[in-house]
Design a protein around this motif. Sequence first.
Motif, short mmCIF file in Angstrom:
data_model
loop_
_atom_site.label_atom_id
_atom_site.label_comp_id
_atom_site.label_asym_id
_atom_site.label_seq_id
_atom_site.Cartn_x
_atom_site.Cartn_y
_atom_site.Cartn_z
N TYR A 168 -3.51 7.42 -0.07
CA TYR A 168 -2.61 7.42 1.09
C TYR A 168 -3.07 8.44 2.13
O TYR A 168 -3.36 9.60 1.81
N ASN A 169 -3.13 7.99 3.38
CA ASN A 169 -3.51 8.90 4.46
C ASN A 169 -2.68 8.67 5.71
O ASN A 169 -3.01 9.18 6.78
N GLY A 170 -1.62 7.90 5.60
CA GLY A 170 -0.76 7.65 6.74
C GLY A 170 -1.19 6.47 7.60
O GLY A 170 -0.47 6.10 8.54
N SER A 171 -2.33 5.86 7.30
CA SER A 171 -2.82 4.71 8.07
C SER A 171 -2.76 3.45 7.22
O SER A 171 -2.73 3.52 5.98
N LYS A 234 -1.14 7.74 -4.51
CA LYS A 234 -0.31 8.75 -3.87
C LYS A 234 -1.16 9.93 -3.41
O LYS A 234 -2.10 10.33 -4.08
N ALA A 235 -0.77 10.47 -2.27
CA ALA A 235 -1.43 11.68 -1.76
C ALA A 235 -0.65 12.90 -2.21
O ALA A 235 0.49 12.81 -2.68
N THR A 236 -1.25 14.10 -2.13
CA THR A 236 -0.57 15.36 -2.46
C THR A 236 -0.19 16.11 -1.19
O THR A 236 -0.83 15.93 -0.14
N LEU A 237 0.86 16.95 -1.29
CA LEU A 237 1.32 17.71 -0.13
C LEU A 237 0.59 19.04 -0.03
O LEU A 237 0.48 19.76 -1.02
N THR A 258 3.05 19.34 5.30
CA THR A 258 2.67 18.13 6.03
C THR A 258 1.67 17.32 5.22
O THR A 258 0.69 17.88 4.70
N VAL A 259 1.93 16.03 5.11
CA VAL A 259 1.00 15.16 4.39
C VAL A 259 -0.28 14.99 5.21
O VAL A 259 -0.24 14.51 6.34
N ASN A 260 -1.39 15.40 4.66
CA ASN A 260 -2.67 15.21 5.37
C ASN A 260 -3.80 14.83 4.42
O ASN A 260 -4.96 14.84 4.80
N SER A 287 9.70 12.32 -7.03
CA SER A 287 8.94 11.30 -7.77
C SER A 287 7.75 10.79 -6.98
O SER A 287 6.87 10.16 -7.53
N SER A 288 7.71 11.04 -5.69
CA SER A 288 6.60 10.56 -4.86
C SER A 288 6.14 11.65 -3.92
O SER A 288 6.95 12.41 -3.39
N THR A 289 4.85 11.78 -3.75
CA THR A 289 4.32 12.75 -2.79
C THR A 289 3.53 12.03 -1.70
O THR A 289 2.66 12.62 -1.07
N SER A 290 3.78 10.74 -1.52
CA SER A 290 3.01 9.97 -0.56
C SER A 290 3.73 9.78 0.76
O SER A 290 3.25 9.07 1.62
#
Length: 299
Positions: A168-171, A234-237, A258-260, A287-290
Amino acid sequence: NVGVTVTSDDSDGLGVATSGVAASYYRVDGAATDAFVPYIGTFTISADGIHTVYLYSVDGAGNVGDVQSEVIKIDKAAPTVSVPADITVEATGASGAVISYSDSATDGLSGMAAFTSTPTSGSVFALGTTTVTATATDAAGNTATKTFNVTVKKASSTTTVTDAGGTYNGSAFAASSTVTGAGAAVLDYYDNTISTDLGATAPIGAGSYTVTATYAGDAWHNGSSAMANFTISKATLPIAVASDMMLQGSTPPPLTGTVNGTPFTGSTTFTNAQGETVTVTLSCSASSTSSAGVYAINA
């Protein structure tokens, strides 16, 4: 049938009449020892094939002439026409395909007079089924016809799809597709996690997905499709802890980040108000970090 009429004369070659022809005798085919029969007028040969008529005459003085012969061909049979088996090919263009074939005709008696095939070999055959007609006529006027079918079907197409999995990267994670020798495919996404059809919208969030590429076909191509499964992890914060942070109880204060796409800081060591060295290991309790948002941090 063929009517045979015999004419004999007994001249001396100079046009001077001699004793004259007294009788003529003939036979049709047979062996040399077969008997001749008297010729009394036109006779008929009706059997199909090649025949030989043998004839001799006797003049009024009893002189016997040499045996003469004449070949007579009776052709009642139609020519023999040969055509290929039915032909099926794929179209090479919107107009169909060029088809070459081999056919022939023979006649063992009178010989061939004409042979035609329609449409001709090397013609462009349109999509669908076309009947080729081959017609042969021999020198005796006998005719024979044979046919075979040429079927031009739509060309095959091959669709391939490349998935778009990743972290996950927001795109949106858009897949790609190709169709060999034809047009473009339409992509359809399905969210396996929540059992929802996303249509043409490429997914953004973490989960398991299926993408289907479908080419509907065109005037001379059949359609085709391909499918691929992919996962967005899933991405990490990126949560950072200041070195002068004070822990006053067993539960640390909430922090935001911020998710990056970068991972957690891990652990942070600092000295609290009592002069104690504290190592804090951070983990997200959600439960989610995405997705972007506020999460509680357990130390």
